[in-house]
Structure formats: C-alpha cells, structure tokens
Design a protein around this motif. Structure first.
Motif, short mmCIF file in Angstrom:
data_model
loop_
_atom_site.label_atom_id
_atom_site.label_comp_id
_atom_site.label_asym_id
_atom_site.label_seq_id
_atom_site.Cartn_x
_atom_site.Cartn_y
_atom_site.Cartn_z
N ALA A 83 30.40 -49.07 12.85
CA ALA A 83 29.95 -49.03 14.25
C ALA A 83 30.02 -47.63 14.85
O ALA A 83 29.04 -47.15 15.43
CB ALA A 83 30.72 -50.04 15.09
N PRO A 84 31.14 -46.90 14.75
CA PRO A 84 31.16 -45.57 15.34
C PRO A 84 30.21 -44.60 14.64
O PRO A 84 29.64 -43.71 15.28
CB PRO A 84 32.62 -45.11 15.20
CG PRO A 84 33.33 -46.12 14.39
CD PRO A 84 32.45 -47.31 14.25
N LEU A 85 30.03 -44.77 13.33
CA LEU A 85 29.09 -43.91 12.61
C LEU A 85 27.66 -44.16 13.08
O LEU A 85 26.89 -43.22 13.28
CB LEU A 85 29.21 -44.14 11.10
CG LEU A 85 30.56 -43.76 10.48
CD1 LEU A 85 30.64 -44.24 9.04
CD2 LEU A 85 30.79 -42.27 10.58
N ARG A 86 27.31 -45.43 13.26
CA ARG A 86 25.96 -45.75 13.77
C ARG A 86 25.75 -45.17 15.16
O ARG A 86 24.68 -44.64 15.47
CB ARG A 86 25.77 -47.26 13.80
CG ARG A 86 25.55 -47.88 12.46
CD ARG A 86 25.13 -49.36 12.62
NE ARG A 86 25.05 -49.98 11.33
CZ ARG A 86 25.87 -50.91 10.88
NH1 ARG A 86 26.85 -51.36 11.67
NH2 ARG A 86 25.74 -51.42 9.68
N ALA A 87 26.77 -45.28 16.01
CA ALA A 87 26.66 -44.74 17.37
C ALA A 87 26.49 -43.22 17.34
O ALA A 87 25.68 -42.66 18.09
CB ALA A 87 27.90 -45.12 18.19
N ALA A 88 27.22 -42.53 16.45
CA ALA A 88 27.10 -41.08 16.35
C ALA A 88 25.71 -40.69 15.84
O ALA A 88 25.10 -39.74 16.35
CB ALA A 88 28.18 -40.54 15.41
N ILE A 89 25.20 -41.42 14.85
CA ILE A 89 23.86 -41.15 14.33
C ILE A 89 22.81 -41.34 15.41
O ILE A 89 21.90 -40.52 15.58
CB ILE A 89 23.55 -42.04 13.10
CG1 ILE A 89 24.41 -41.60 11.91
CG2 ILE A 89 22.07 -42.02 12.74
CD1 ILE A 89 24.38 -42.57 10.74
#
Length: 173
Positions: free
Chosen positions: A60-66
């Motif tokens: 989830a945080p990786l998707r948000a950062a992307i």
C-alpha cells in the motif's frame, strides 16, 4: 521450517474387500482422509489469507508513493510537452527511464444494450452493427441421442454408471 503434518497410523488395506464390514471400514478410512484433507485446505486458506494481508499492507505505501511520483512527473511532462516531444515523438528517454504518452485502446460503451439493439434493428442502414451467431445446439442433440448419433460426426459420450464413495463426514471443521 513448518511443522510436518502426518495422519494417524493406518493399517494396510486388505487386498480385496470381501465383507460389508470390510467395505464399511474402507469407506470410514476414506472419510477420515477427506476430513484431514479439508483441515489441511482450511489451514492453507488461512496461511494464504495471512500472506495476502501482509503483502497488501507492505504494498500500500509503495503504491501510494508510485502514484504521487507519477503525478509529479505528469505535471512536469504536461508543462513541458512541446519541448520534450519535438518532431512527432511520443516519449522522451531520461537517464533512469522513459516518460511519454501512448494512445489507449478505443472501446465502445453502451448504456442500454436492449434500446441500442432495437434502434439498430429498426434502421436498415445500421443493421450491419448487429451480430448474429449460429452454433450447434448440444443440449438439443443430447435430448435426442438416438437421432443425434445417426448424424455424421456426432457421437454421445458418457451417460454411464460411475462408481462413487460418499463417506459420512464426521468431525468436519
């Protein structure tokens, strides 16, 4: 590593079942094995659900950062599109990758298919947008197997007695 799951010690099955009591014992063994299988499957399902949850929490945080970084790049790209895409180019190579635009696949969106079909049927010039599909009615052939088998290229498979074992599922999870 994980725990090894073993079943209860089983005595070897007789080479042939000769009595109803022996048949009942074999069905009971099958039922016990099925219960063990269903417990193993339930354990697997729990482990998979836990792994999926851990993955989603980490992703989830990786998707948000992307997504946030993609929007930053889009702002830069949109503001500088004319200089970045000179000469009919669709993308620009950077030292760490490429940014650009590409045409998405066109798709037809129909709000009310029944109303559209009626409209197309009523207008002779628009009927070319209606597809008519002709195919073999297998259910009708199966309903009349004696006639169906006389047609070249048609045969009816199955319909035979199939042996089954259905143990009483005692102690299922």
């Amino acid at each position: 590593m994980g725990e090894t799951v073993t079943g209860p010690a089983r005595k070897p099955a007789p080479l042939r079942v000769r009595t109803p009591d022996q048949a009942a014992a074999v069905v009971g063994r099958i039922g016990a094995a099925q219960v063990q299988l269903s417990r193993l499957k339930a354990s697997l399902d729990v482990a998979v659900a836990q792994a999926n949850l851990a993955y989603e929490n980490a992703a989830a945080p990786l998707r948000a950062a992307i997504e946030a970084d993609t929007e930053l790049l889009r702002g830069y790209f949109d503001a500088n599109r004319s200089t970045l895409l000179s000469g009919g180019k669709k993308s620009v190579a950077l030292s760490t990758g490429t940014i650009g635009v590409k045409r998405t696949t066109a798709k037809v969106v129909v709000a009310d298919a029944d109303a559209l079909l009626k409209l197309l049927e009523e207008d002779r010039k628009l009927r070319r947008f209606i597809r008519t599909k002709t195919e073999v009615d297998r259910a009708a052939l199966l309903a009349e197997p004696k006639v169906a088998v006389t047609i070249p290229g048609v045969s009816i498979d199955g319909g035979d007695d199939a042996f089954f074992v259905k143990p009483l599922m005692v102690g299922t999870p």
